[in-house]
Motif scaffolding. Structure first.
Motif, PDB file in Angstrom:
ATOM      1  N   GLU A  65       0.824  -1.216   0.000  1.00  0.00           N
ATOM      2  CA  GLU A  65       0.000   0.000   0.000  1.00  0.00           C
ATOM      3  C   GLU A  65       0.857   1.264   0.000  1.00  0.00           C
ATOM      4  O   GLU A  65       0.572   2.227   0.716  1.00  0.00           O
ATOM      5  CB  GLU A  65      -0.954  -0.014   1.191  1.00  0.00           C
ATOM      6  CG  GLU A  65      -1.934  -1.166   1.147  1.00  0.00           C
ATOM      7  CD  GLU A  65      -2.867  -1.206   2.335  1.00  0.00           C
ATOM      8  OE1 GLU A  65      -2.655  -0.442   3.313  1.00  0.00           O
ATOM      9  OE2 GLU A  65      -3.803  -2.003   2.297  1.00  0.00           O
ATOM     10  N   PRO A  68      -1.431   4.235  -2.703  1.00  0.00           N
ATOM     11  CA  PRO A  68      -2.868   3.976  -2.828  1.00  0.00           C
ATOM     12  C   PRO A  68      -3.537   4.986  -3.755  1.00  0.00           C
ATOM     13  O   PRO A  68      -3.014   6.088  -3.975  1.00  0.00           O
ATOM     14  CB  PRO A  68      -3.381   4.124  -1.391  1.00  0.00           C
ATOM     15  CG  PRO A  68      -2.391   5.025  -0.732  1.00  0.00           C
ATOM     16  CD  PRO A  68      -1.064   4.735  -1.387  1.00  0.00           C
ATOM     17  N   VAL A  70      -6.166   6.678  -3.241  1.00  0.00           N
ATOM     18  CA  VAL A  70      -6.475   7.863  -2.445  1.00  0.00           C
ATOM     19  C   VAL A  70      -5.369   7.996  -1.410  1.00  0.00           C
ATOM     20  O   VAL A  70      -5.211   7.142  -0.547  1.00  0.00           O
ATOM     21  CB  VAL A  70      -7.852   7.738  -1.761  1.00  0.00           C
ATOM     22  CG1 VAL A  70      -8.117   8.940  -0.875  1.00  0.00           C
ATOM     23  CG2 VAL A  70      -8.944   7.548  -2.789  1.00  0.00           C
ATOM     24  N   ASP A  71      -4.612   9.048  -1.507  1.00  0.00           N
ATOM     25  CA  ASP A  71      -3.481   9.258  -0.613  1.00  0.00           C
ATOM     26  C   ASP A  71      -3.978   9.819   0.718  1.00  0.00           C
ATOM     27  O   ASP A  71      -4.504  10.926   0.779  1.00  0.00           O
ATOM     28  CB  ASP A  71      -2.481  10.224  -1.256  1.00  0.00           C
ATOM     29  CG  ASP A  71      -1.174  10.312  -0.503  1.00  0.00           C
ATOM     30  OD1 ASP A  71      -1.136   9.923   0.683  1.00  0.00           O
ATOM     31  OD2 ASP A  71      -0.192  10.776  -1.101  1.00  0.00           O
ATOM     32  N   PRO A  72      -3.801   9.064   1.810  1.00  0.00           N
ATOM     33  CA  PRO A  72      -4.287   9.547   3.110  1.00  0.00           C
ATOM     34  C   PRO A  72      -3.502  10.756   3.621  1.00  0.00           C
ATOM     35  O   PRO A  72      -3.942  11.426   4.544  1.00  0.00           O
ATOM     36  CB  PRO A  72      -4.094   8.345   4.035  1.00  0.00           C
ATOM     37  CG  PRO A  72      -3.030   7.526   3.383  1.00  0.00           C
ATOM     38  CD  PRO A  72      -3.171   7.769   1.903  1.00  0.00           C
ATOM     39  N   LEU A  73      -2.365  11.056   3.027  1.00  0.00           N
ATOM     40  CA  LEU A  73      -1.583  12.208   3.467  1.00  0.00           C
ATOM     41  C   LEU A  73      -2.070  13.519   2.864  1.00  0.00           C
ATOM     42  O   LEU A  73      -1.726  14.592   3.346  1.00  0.00           O
ATOM     43  CB  LEU A  73      -0.099  12.003   3.123  1.00  0.00           C
ATOM     44  CG  LEU A  73       0.549  10.777   3.757  1.00  0.00           C
ATOM     45  CD1 LEU A  73       1.980  10.637   3.284  1.00  0.00           C
ATOM     46  CD2 LEU A  73       0.484  10.848   5.272  1.00  0.00           C
ATOM     47  N   GLU A  75      -4.916  16.375   1.970  1.00  0.00           N
ATOM     48  CA  GLU A  75      -6.084  16.853   2.707  1.00  0.00           C
ATOM     49  C   GLU A  75      -7.358  16.280   2.100  1.00  0.00           C
ATOM     50  O   GLU A  75      -7.452  16.069   0.901  1.00  0.00           O
ATOM     51  CB  GLU A  75      -6.120  18.370   2.740  1.00  0.00           C
ATOM     52  CG  GLU A  75      -6.099  19.021   1.373  1.00  0.00           C
ATOM     53  CD  GLU A  75      -5.979  20.517   1.473  1.00  0.00           C
ATOM     54  OE1 GLU A  75      -7.022  21.160   1.449  1.00  0.00           O
ATOM     55  OE2 GLU A  75      -4.848  21.002   1.572  1.00  0.00           O
ATOM     56  N   ARG A  76      -8.305  16.005   2.957  1.00  0.00           N
ATOM     57  CA  ARG A  76      -9.582  15.455   2.502  1.00  0.00           C
ATOM     58  C   ARG A  76     -10.489  16.598   2.050  1.00  0.00           C
ATOM     59  O   ARG A  76     -10.420  17.706   2.569  1.00  0.00           O
ATOM     60  CB  ARG A  76     -10.233  14.685   3.639  1.00  0.00           C
ATOM     61  CG  ARG A  76      -9.428  13.452   4.016  1.00  0.00           C
ATOM     62  CD  ARG A  76     -10.193  12.634   5.048  1.00  0.00           C
ATOM     63  NE  ARG A  76      -9.523  11.386   5.275  1.00  0.00           N
ATOM     64  CZ  ARG A  76      -8.716  11.144   6.308  1.00  0.00           C
ATOM     65  NH1 ARG A  76      -8.494  12.089   7.197  1.00  0.00           N
ATOM     66  NH2 ARG A  76      -8.149   9.988   6.457  1.00  0.00           N
ATOM     67  N   GLU A  79     -12.188  19.478   4.336  1.00  0.00           N
ATOM     68  CA  GLU A  79     -11.518  19.644   5.625  1.00  0.00           C
ATOM     69  C   GLU A  79     -10.400  20.666   5.495  1.00  0.00           C
ATOM     70  O   GLU A  79      -9.729  20.744   4.486  1.00  0.00           O
ATOM     71  CB  GLU A  79     -10.908  18.319   6.096  1.00  0.00           C
ATOM     72  CG  GLU A  79     -11.916  17.273   6.453  1.00  0.00           C
ATOM     73  CD  GLU A  79     -11.249  16.005   6.974  1.00  0.00           C
ATOM     74  OE1 GLU A  79     -10.075  16.056   7.370  1.00  0.00           O
ATOM     75  OE2 GLU A  79     -11.922  14.973   6.961  1.00  0.00           O
ATOM     76  N   SER A  85       0.825  22.402   7.758  1.00  0.00           N
ATOM     77  CA  SER A  85       0.971  22.018   6.352  1.00  0.00           C
ATOM     78  C   SER A  85       1.629  23.141   5.555  1.00  0.00           C
ATOM     79  O   SER A  85       1.686  24.283   5.978  1.00  0.00           O
ATOM     80  CB  SER A  85      -0.389  21.675   5.740  1.00  0.00           C
ATOM     81  OG  SER A  85      -1.115  22.850   5.508  1.00  0.00           O
TER      82      SER A  85
END
Length: 96
Positions: A65, A68, A70-73, A75-76, A79, A85
Motif C-alpha cells: 500500500e 494507494p 487515495v493518498d491519506p496524506l 487533505e480530505r 476539511e 501544512s
C-alpha cells in the motif's frame, strides 16, 4: 524498494552479459567446466527473471500500500489542512 528493484535488474543484466560473453567460448567444447557454469548461470537467471517483472513490482506496491489510489496524506475534501501544512506557511516576502 525502488533502489533494491533497480539493483536487482542491474545484477540480472550483468549476469546476462556474463553469459553472453562466456557462452561463446563454452559453446566450442560442450564438456568443460565453463560450459557447465554457463548452463548453471542460465538456469539461475531463468528462475530470477520472473522476480523482476513489472507484474511482480505492481503486486509488491499494492500489497505494501505504498501508492494507494487515495493518498491519506493529502487533505480530505472539505476539511481544513493541518496547521503545520505547507499551504498554511507564509510564502516568500516580496522585496519591491
Amino acid at each position: 524498494m525502488l533502489e533494491q528493484f533497480i539493483e536487482e535488474r542491474k545484477r540480472a543484466a550483468d549476469l546476462r552479459n556474463w553469459i553472453d560473453t562466456y557462452a561463446v567460448n563454452a559453446g566450442q567444447d560442450s564438456e568443460t567446466e565453463l560450459t557447465r557454469m554457463c548452463e548453471w548461470a542460465r538456469a539461475g537467471l531463468r528462475e530470477y527473471e520472473p522476480l523482476l517483472s513489472p507484474t511482480r513490482l505492481s503486486t509488491m506496491l499494492r500489497d505494501r500500500e505504498l501508492f494507494p489510489a487515495v493518498d491519506p496524506l493529502l487533505e480530505r475534501a472539505g476539511e481544513a489542512p493541518p496547521e503545520d501544512s505547507f499551504s498554511s506557511r507564509p510564502g516568500p516576502k516580496n522585496h519591491s
